[in-house]
Motif scaffolding. Sequence first.
Motif, PDB file in Angstrom:
ATOM      1  N   GLU A 114      25.723  25.703  -1.047  1.00 45.41           N
ATOM      2  CA  GLU A 114      26.983  26.405  -1.280  1.00 45.41           C
ATOM      3  C   GLU A 114      26.727  27.806  -1.821  1.00 45.41           C
ATOM      4  N   ALA A 115      25.764  27.939  -2.724  1.00 44.76           N
ATOM      5  CA  ALA A 115      25.439  29.248  -3.288  1.00 44.76           C
ATOM      6  C   ALA A 115      24.975  30.205  -2.197  1.00 44.76           C
ATOM      7  N   CYS A 116      24.152  29.721  -1.282  1.00 37.50           N
ATOM      8  CA  CYS A 116      23.629  30.585  -0.220  1.00 37.50           C
ATOM      9  C   CYS A 116      24.726  31.017   0.741  1.00 37.50           C
ATOM     10  N   VAL A 117      25.614  30.113   1.086  1.00 39.77           N
ATOM     11  CA  VAL A 117      26.710  30.473   1.991  1.00 39.77           C
ATOM     12  C   VAL A 117      27.607  31.512   1.327  1.00 39.77           C
ATOM     13  N   GLU A 118      27.929  31.319   0.054  1.00 45.06           N
ATOM     14  CA  GLU A 118      28.745  32.299  -0.661  1.00 45.06           C
ATOM     15  C   GLU A 118      28.026  33.645  -0.743  1.00 45.06           C
ATOM     16  N   PHE A 119      26.722  33.618  -0.972  1.00 43.72           N
ATOM     17  CA  PHE A 119      25.951  34.865  -1.037  1.00 43.72           C
ATOM     18  C   PHE A 119      26.023  35.595   0.298  1.00 43.72           C
ATOM     19  N   LEU A 120      25.899  34.858   1.381  1.00 46.58           N
ATOM     20  CA  LEU A 120      25.933  35.471   2.703  1.00 46.58           C
ATOM     21  C   LEU A 120      27.285  36.135   2.961  1.00 46.58           C
ATOM     22  N   HIS A 121      28.356  35.435   2.641  1.00 44.24           N
ATOM     23  CA  HIS A 121      29.684  35.993   2.886  1.00 44.24           C
ATOM     24  C   HIS A 121      29.972  37.176   1.960  1.00 44.24           C
ATOM     25  N   ALA A 122      29.508  37.104   0.722  1.00 45.88           N
ATOM     26  CA  ALA A 122      29.709  38.229  -0.187  1.00 45.88           C
ATOM     27  C   ALA A 122      28.937  39.456   0.275  1.00 45.88           C
ATOM     28  N   THR A 123      27.705  39.241   0.741  1.00 47.74           N
ATOM     29  CA  THR A 123      26.906  40.354   1.261  1.00 47.74           C
ATOM     30  C   THR A 123      27.558  40.939   2.512  1.00 47.74           C
ATOM     31  N   ARG A 124      28.044  40.054   3.380  1.00 47.81           N
ATOM     32  CA  ARG A 124      28.706  40.513   4.606  1.00 47.81           C
ATOM     33  C   ARG A 124      29.954  41.335   4.273  1.00 47.81           C
ATOM     34  N   SER A 125      30.693  40.926   3.254  1.00 48.85           N
ATOM     35  CA  SER A 125      31.890  41.692   2.891  1.00 48.85           C
ATOM     36  C   SER A 125      31.520  43.077   2.384  1.00 48.85           C
ATOM     37  N   CYS A 126      30.409  43.186   1.655  1.00 49.96           N
ATOM     38  CA  CYS A 126      29.966  44.499   1.177  1.00 49.96           C
ATOM     39  C   CYS A 126      29.511  45.390   2.323  1.00 49.96           C
ATOM     40  N   LEU A 127      29.013  44.770   3.391  1.00 53.56           N
ATOM     41  CA  LEU A 127      28.614  45.521   4.584  1.00 53.56           C
ATOM     42  C   LEU A 127      29.809  45.844   5.482  1.00 53.56           C
ATOM     43  N   ALA A 128      30.987  45.357   5.089  1.00 53.74           N
ATOM     44  CA  ALA A 128      32.209  45.542   5.879  1.00 53.74           C
ATOM     45  C   ALA A 128      32.088  44.881   7.234  1.00 53.74           C
ATOM     46  N   GLN A 129      31.313  43.775   7.303  1.00 53.17           N
ATOM     47  CA  GLN A 129      31.265  42.973   8.511  1.00 53.17           C
ATOM     48  C   GLN A 129      32.394  41.952   8.462  1.00 53.17           C
ATOM     49  N   ARG A 130      32.704  41.374   9.592  1.00 55.69           N
ATOM     50  CA  ARG A 130      33.823  40.441   9.681  1.00 55.69           C
ATOM     51  C   ARG A 130      33.594  39.219   8.786  1.00 55.69           C
ATOM     52  N   TRP A 131      34.642  38.872   8.052  1.00 51.51           N
ATOM     53  CA  TRP A 131      34.574  37.665   7.234  1.00 51.51           C
ATOM     54  C   TRP A 131      34.841  36.453   8.099  1.00 51.51           C
ATOM     55  N   ASP A 132      34.224  35.348   7.750  1.00 49.62           N
ATOM     56  CA  ASP A 132      34.501  34.093   8.437  1.00 49.62           C
ATOM     57  C   ASP A 132      35.859  33.588   7.954  1.00 49.62           C
ATOM     58  N   PRO A 133      36.819  33.372   8.851  1.00 50.32           N
ATOM     59  CA  PRO A 133      38.147  32.951   8.404  1.00 50.32           C
ATOM     60  C   PRO A 133      38.150  31.618   7.678  1.00 50.32           C
ATOM     61  N   VAL A 134      37.132  30.800   7.912  1.00 49.75           N
ATOM     62  CA  VAL A 134      37.069  29.515   7.206  1.00 49.75           C
ATOM     63  C   VAL A 134      36.845  29.729   5.720  1.00 49.75           C
ATOM     64  N   VAL A 135      36.174  30.816   5.368  1.00 48.37           N
ATOM     65  CA  VAL A 135      35.805  31.050   3.975  1.00 48.37           C
ATOM     66  C   VAL A 135      36.822  31.923   3.255  1.00 48.37           C
ATOM     67  N   GLN A 136      37.534  32.776   3.976  1.00 45.51           N
ATOM     68  CA  GLN A 136      38.508  33.645   3.335  1.00 45.51           C
ATOM     69  C   GLN A 136      39.507  32.830   2.523  1.00 45.51           C
TER      70      GLN A 136
END
Length: 326
Positions: A114-136
């Motif tokens: 869970e920590a790794c998935v959250e880290f990936l999505h947080a990093t992606r948001s900082c890169l302004a890449q598309r968020w996964d709608p499942v996680v939003q």
Amino acid sequence: MKLSLLIPTVPATVEQAVPFARYVAQNSQLTRLWQGQSYGLEPAATFAYLAGAGYPVAAGTCLLVTPLRHPAQAALEARTVAAVTGQPAVIGYGPGSRAMQAARLGSAYEKPVEACVEFLHATRSCLAQRWDPVVQGSTSRYFRPGEPLPPVPHPRVQLGLGVLRPAMARAAGRAADAAITWLAPAKYVQHTLMPEIAEGAESAGRTGPSVIAAVPMAVARPGRNSIDLAHLSAGGHLVLPHYADMLGRAGAEVPTNDPVAAAKELIACGGFLYGSPSRIADGLSNYAAAGVDEVILNLTGVHSWYGTDETLLDLNEILAATVSAH
């Protein structure tokens, strides 16, 4: 299947990485230069130096550990690698061992996947890449998505997860651009990890990530000892419980307190490729048959024992054998 190269040492000086960047730059069979986690020189700085020295090769990391960095800093480093090399970058992350997590964070992650998935999505948001709608909109336990960094033009950054066992494989299928294995035998990748990656991707309604396997290897030569070379390549990982558990699932009983027996098991299960160049090429073809998209050639054992020249000799012969095999 693509082939790429791991810098076969943790550089203490940036100059130590130059022969391998030069080799990748000059060899059309190799598509990327990789570096693992370093507690000396930051990989992004090493790749920036290599680009400035005239070797702006495509770069990847396998794996940077999440307890050492904030997602915003991770995003900044990742896009720096892509920007300075002018090439798409693959930046992989993993939680590290529980002991390392406790040493850096005060306590280990209760739920490392869970920590790794959250880290990936947080990093992606900082890169302004598309968020996964499942996680939003979901609650974050470890890492919250942050505001995008100020925009800087750069080639694509692919965010990867280190995958050893089924739970992380499913997570990579749901959330990662790349699933990166380490020491995993080809049959284990094919029969255990691939179905889990596919299941994770299907559950998220997305195309599955690329699958990348880092594979240690060495050419058999007079005076060389396969057990010594396997231990030099992987001994630091074989003593860790999560690697021993992964290899146990692959049918190799790896005792964490017996390095000789662990190295023998790693060779026997195909997690370390040793023999003639043609035999190693055959071993690499098993990863292609398993559905792996890219294999990272890991010659750290050879480099540790014999140095740069013999490492490049092994590399030459292995690549020549892969051409002959096809």
